[in-house]
Design a protein around this motif. Sequence first.
Motif, PDB file in Angstrom:
ATOM      1  N   LEU A  98      55.764  36.932  42.941  1.00 25.41           N
ATOM      2  CA  LEU A  98      54.936  37.440  44.035  1.00 25.41           C
ATOM      3  C   LEU A  98      53.607  37.942  43.484  1.00 25.41           C
ATOM      4  CD1 LEU A  98      57.598  39.393  46.096  1.00 25.41           C
ATOM      5  CD2 LEU A  98      56.230  37.477  46.903  1.00 25.41           C
ATOM      6  N   PRO A  99      52.521  37.618  44.152  1.00 27.10           N
ATOM      7  CA  PRO A  99      51.213  38.115  43.703  1.00 27.10           C
ATOM      8  C   PRO A  99      51.128  39.630  43.916  1.00 27.10           C
ATOM      9  CG  PRO A  99      51.000  37.002  45.816  1.00 27.10           C
ATOM     10  CD  PRO A  99      52.416  36.810  45.361  1.00 27.10           C
ATOM     11  N   THR A 100      50.272  40.258  43.146  1.00 30.89           N
ATOM     12  CA  THR A 100      50.108  41.709  43.246  1.00 30.89           C
ATOM     13  C   THR A 100      48.756  42.104  43.831  1.00 30.89           C
ATOM     14  OG1 THR A 100      49.296  41.773  40.972  1.00 30.89           O
ATOM     15  CG2 THR A 100      51.663  42.138  41.308  1.00 30.89           C
ATOM     16  N   ALA A 101      47.925  41.120  44.140  1.00 33.35           N
ATOM     17  CA  ALA A 101      46.601  41.404  44.688  1.00 33.35           C
ATOM     18  C   ALA A 101      46.191  40.275  45.632  1.00 33.35           C
ATOM     19  CB  ALA A 101      45.576  41.526  43.559  1.00 33.35           C
ATOM     20  N   VAL A 102      45.253  40.590  46.494  1.00 31.85           N
ATOM     21  CA  VAL A 102      44.707  39.580  47.406  1.00 31.85           C
ATOM     22  C   VAL A 102      43.890  38.571  46.611  1.00 31.85           C
ATOM     23  CG1 VAL A 102      44.675  41.132  49.413  1.00 31.85           C
ATOM     24  CG2 VAL A 102      42.655  40.983  47.927  1.00 31.85           C
ATOM     25  N   SER A 104      40.489  36.280  45.695  1.00 26.42           N
ATOM     26  CA  SER A 104      39.089  36.697  45.557  1.00 26.42           C
ATOM     27  C   SER A 104      38.344  36.583  46.892  1.00 26.42           C
ATOM     28  CB  SER A 104      38.380  35.897  44.463  1.00 26.42           C
ATOM     29  OG  SER A 104      38.422  34.524  44.748  1.00 26.42           O
ATOM     30  N   ALA A 105      38.645  35.555  47.678  1.00 24.11           N
ATOM     31  CA  ALA A 105      38.000  35.414  48.993  1.00 24.11           C
ATOM     32  C   ALA A 105      38.406  36.555  49.921  1.00 24.11           C
ATOM     33  CB  ALA A 105      38.360  34.067  49.613  1.00 24.11           C
ATOM     34  N   GLN A 106      39.677  36.919  49.889  1.00 22.28           N
ATOM     35  CA  GLN A 106      40.135  38.036  50.717  1.00 22.28           C
ATOM     36  C   GLN A 106      39.506  39.348  50.243  1.00 22.28           C
ATOM     37  OE1 GLN A 106      44.246  37.197  49.983  1.00 22.28           O
ATOM     38  NE2 GLN A 106      44.578  36.371  52.038  1.00 22.28           N
ATOM     39  N   GLN A 107      39.372  39.512  48.930  1.00 24.35           N
ATOM     40  CA  GLN A 107      38.743  40.723  48.399  1.00 24.35           C
ATOM     41  C   GLN A 107      37.286  40.806  48.833  1.00 24.35           C
ATOM     42  OE1 GLN A 107      40.387  43.335  46.746  1.00 24.35           O
ATOM     43  NE2 GLN A 107      38.467  44.265  47.419  1.00 24.35           N
ATOM     44  N   GLU A 108      36.606  39.667  48.865  1.00 17.45           N
ATOM     45  CA  GLU A 108      35.217  39.655  49.337  1.00 17.45           C
ATOM     46  C   GLU A 108      35.142  40.115  50.793  1.00 17.45           C
ATOM     47  OE1 GLU A 108      33.022  36.007  48.669  1.00 17.45           O
ATOM     48  OE2 GLU A 108      33.916  35.811  46.675  1.00 17.45           O
ATOM     49  N   MET A 109      36.082  39.647  51.629  1.00 20.00           N
ATOM     50  CA  MET A 109      36.090  40.079  53.030  1.00 20.00           C
ATOM     51  C   MET A 109      36.359  41.575  53.122  1.00 20.00           C
ATOM     52  SD  MET A 109      37.771  36.972  55.258  1.00 20.00           S
ATOM     53  CE  MET A 109      39.253  36.715  54.309  1.00 20.00           C
ATOM     54  N   LEU A 110      37.285  42.082  52.318  1.00 19.86           N
ATOM     55  CA  LEU A 110      37.569  43.521  52.317  1.00 19.86           C
ATOM     56  C   LEU A 110      36.357  44.316  51.850  1.00 19.86           C
ATOM     57  CD1 LEU A 110      41.213  43.560  50.905  1.00 19.86           C
ATOM     58  CD2 LEU A 110      40.496  44.180  53.232  1.00 19.86           C
ATOM     59  N   ASP A 111      35.682  43.828  50.813  1.00 13.31           N
ATOM     60  CA  ASP A 111      34.484  44.510  50.314  1.00 13.31           C
ATOM     61  C   ASP A 111      33.407  44.585  51.390  1.00 13.31           C
ATOM     62  OD1 ASP A 111      35.782  44.808  47.868  1.00 13.31           O
ATOM     63  OD2 ASP A 111      34.677  43.167  46.896  1.00 13.31           O
ATOM     64  N   LYS A 112      33.228  43.500  52.133  1.00 10.97           N
ATOM     65  CA  LYS A 112      32.238  43.500  53.221  1.00 10.97           C
ATOM     66  C   LYS A 112      32.641  44.487  54.313  1.00 10.97           C
ATOM     67  CE  LYS A 112      30.536  38.852  52.413  1.00 10.97           C
ATOM     68  NZ  LYS A 112      30.500  37.456  52.833  1.00 10.97           N
ATOM     69  N   LEU A 113      33.928  44.501  54.654  1.00  5.53           N
ATOM     70  CA  LEU A 113      34.403  45.449  55.671  1.00  5.53           C
ATOM     71  C   LEU A 113      34.184  46.895  55.230  1.00  5.53           C
ATOM     72  CD1 LEU A 113      37.772  43.910  56.951  1.00  5.53           C
ATOM     73  CD2 LEU A 113      35.675  44.259  58.284  1.00  5.53           C
ATOM     74  N   GLN A 114      34.408  47.167  53.945  1.00  5.67           N
ATOM     75  CA  GLN A 114      34.246  48.524  53.402  1.00  5.67           C
ATOM     76  C   GLN A 114      32.839  49.071  53.642  1.00  5.67           C
ATOM     77  OE1 GLN A 114      36.223  50.710  51.694  1.00  5.67           O
ATOM     78  NE2 GLN A 114      37.975  49.500  51.067  1.00  5.67           N
ATOM     79  N   LYS A 115      31.866  48.171  53.685  1.00  4.79           N
ATOM     80  CA  LYS A 115      30.465  48.576  53.815  1.00  4.79           C
ATOM     81  C   LYS A 115      30.039  48.780  55.271  1.00  4.79           C
ATOM     82  CE  LYS A 115      29.316  46.125  49.604  1.00  4.79           C
ATOM     83  NZ  LYS A 115      28.718  44.938  49.019  1.00  4.79           N
ATOM     84  N   LEU A 116      30.917  48.433  56.220  1.00  8.94           N
ATOM     85  CA  LEU A 116      30.546  48.476  57.627  1.00  8.94           C
ATOM     86  C   LEU A 116      31.172  49.663  58.354  1.00  8.94           C
ATOM     87  CD1 LEU A 116      31.002  44.676  58.430  1.00  8.94           C
ATOM     88  CD2 LEU A 116      28.858  45.880  57.943  1.00  8.94           C
ATOM     89  N   GLN A 117      30.520  50.050  59.438  1.00  6.12           N
ATOM     90  CA  GLN A 117      31.010  51.124  60.311  1.00  6.12           C
ATOM     91  C   GLN A 117      30.784  50.708  61.761  1.00  6.12           C
ATOM     92  OE1 GLN A 117      32.458  54.056  59.447  1.00  6.12           O
ATOM     93  NE2 GLN A 117      32.233  53.722  57.253  1.00  6.12           N
ATOM     94  N   GLY A 118      31.443  51.380  62.671  1.00  7.86           N
ATOM     95  CA  GLY A 118      31.192  51.214  64.100  1.00  7.86           C
ATOM     96  C   GLY A 118      31.355  49.793  64.594  1.00  7.86           C
ATOM     97  N   GLU A 119      30.443  49.390  65.478  1.00  8.17           N
ATOM     98  CA  GLU A 119      30.517  48.065  66.113  1.00  8.17           C
ATOM     99  C   GLU A 119      30.444  46.932  65.097  1.00  8.17           C
ATOM    100  OE1 GLU A 119      27.992  47.410  69.506  1.00  8.17           O
ATOM    101  OE2 GLU A 119      28.280  49.471  70.182  1.00  8.17           O
ATOM    102  N   SER A 120      29.636  47.102  64.063  1.00  4.58           N
ATOM    103  CA  SER A 120      29.528  46.057  63.031  1.00  4.58           C
ATOM    104  C   SER A 120      30.876  45.843  62.360  1.00  4.58           C
ATOM    105  CB  SER A 120      28.496  46.434  61.975  1.00  4.58           C
ATOM    106  OG  SER A 120      27.230  46.540  62.556  1.00  4.58           O
ATOM    107  N   PHE A 121      31.546  46.947  62.030  1.00  9.08           N
ATOM    108  CA  PHE A 121      32.876  46.836  61.431  1.00  9.08           C
ATOM    109  C   PHE A 121      33.834  46.142  62.387  1.00  9.08           C
ATOM    110  CE2 PHE A 121      37.237  48.058  61.151  1.00  9.08           C
ATOM    111  CZ  PHE A 121      37.534  47.806  59.822  1.00  9.08           C
ATOM    112  N   THR A 122      33.859  46.597  63.625  1.00 10.59           N
ATOM    113  CA  THR A 122      34.811  46.069  64.599  1.00 10.59           C
ATOM    114  C   THR A 122      34.623  44.574  64.816  1.00 10.59           C
ATOM    115  OG1 THR A 122      35.016  48.237  65.648  1.00 10.59           O
ATOM    116  CG2 THR A 122      35.669  46.325  66.971  1.00 10.59           C
TER     117      THR A 122
END
Length: 179
Positions: A98-102, A104-122
């Motif tokens: 079983l993998p232990t991490a997402v 790299s593409a999924q991590q990029e999406m998470l990194d982008k989400l981390q930078k967003l707030q409010g409507e942009s995040f949603t």
Amino acid sequence: MRTFVIATLAMLVAVPASAESTMEKSGINSVFGIAPSTEDFVTEAATGDMFEVASSKLALERSDDATKAFAQQMINDHTKTSADLKALIASHKINVTLPTAVTSAQQEMLDKLQKLQGESFTRKYHANQVRANTDAVDLFKRYGNGGDQVDIKEWARKTLPTLERHLDMANVLNRKPAS
């Protein structure tokens, strides 16, 4: 041109499998509706669950009530599917790590989400959920129809309706304007 395409496909098939086969990673299997190997299925299902849980935890902190309700459902359901998959692998002594991490593409999406707030995040979370759930439905359908490990194949079929419901819910959320 046709010779080039055939030669390229032949090279992809000949590449040895690593954590995820080239055919699965490139999307060729999906295009042709070919079932992934058990190792590829397990890897993609597990990283998909990790992505769903991680991104949905962010949504619980940063989004509107409808999105938070959806996110909690994703956390609950994907935590369960992760536990189910892990138990299946252990009980049937299937030789898959079983993998232990997402990815790299999924991590990029998470990194982008981390930078967003409010409507942009949603908005971004909704779009990511449509993509992730579309991919999951495709993966589980293909393995459920043609996978090579009977118990995991049966589990994929049993899990598919939940994933299809997730995709329907994600599409509804994605059509609504962020509030």
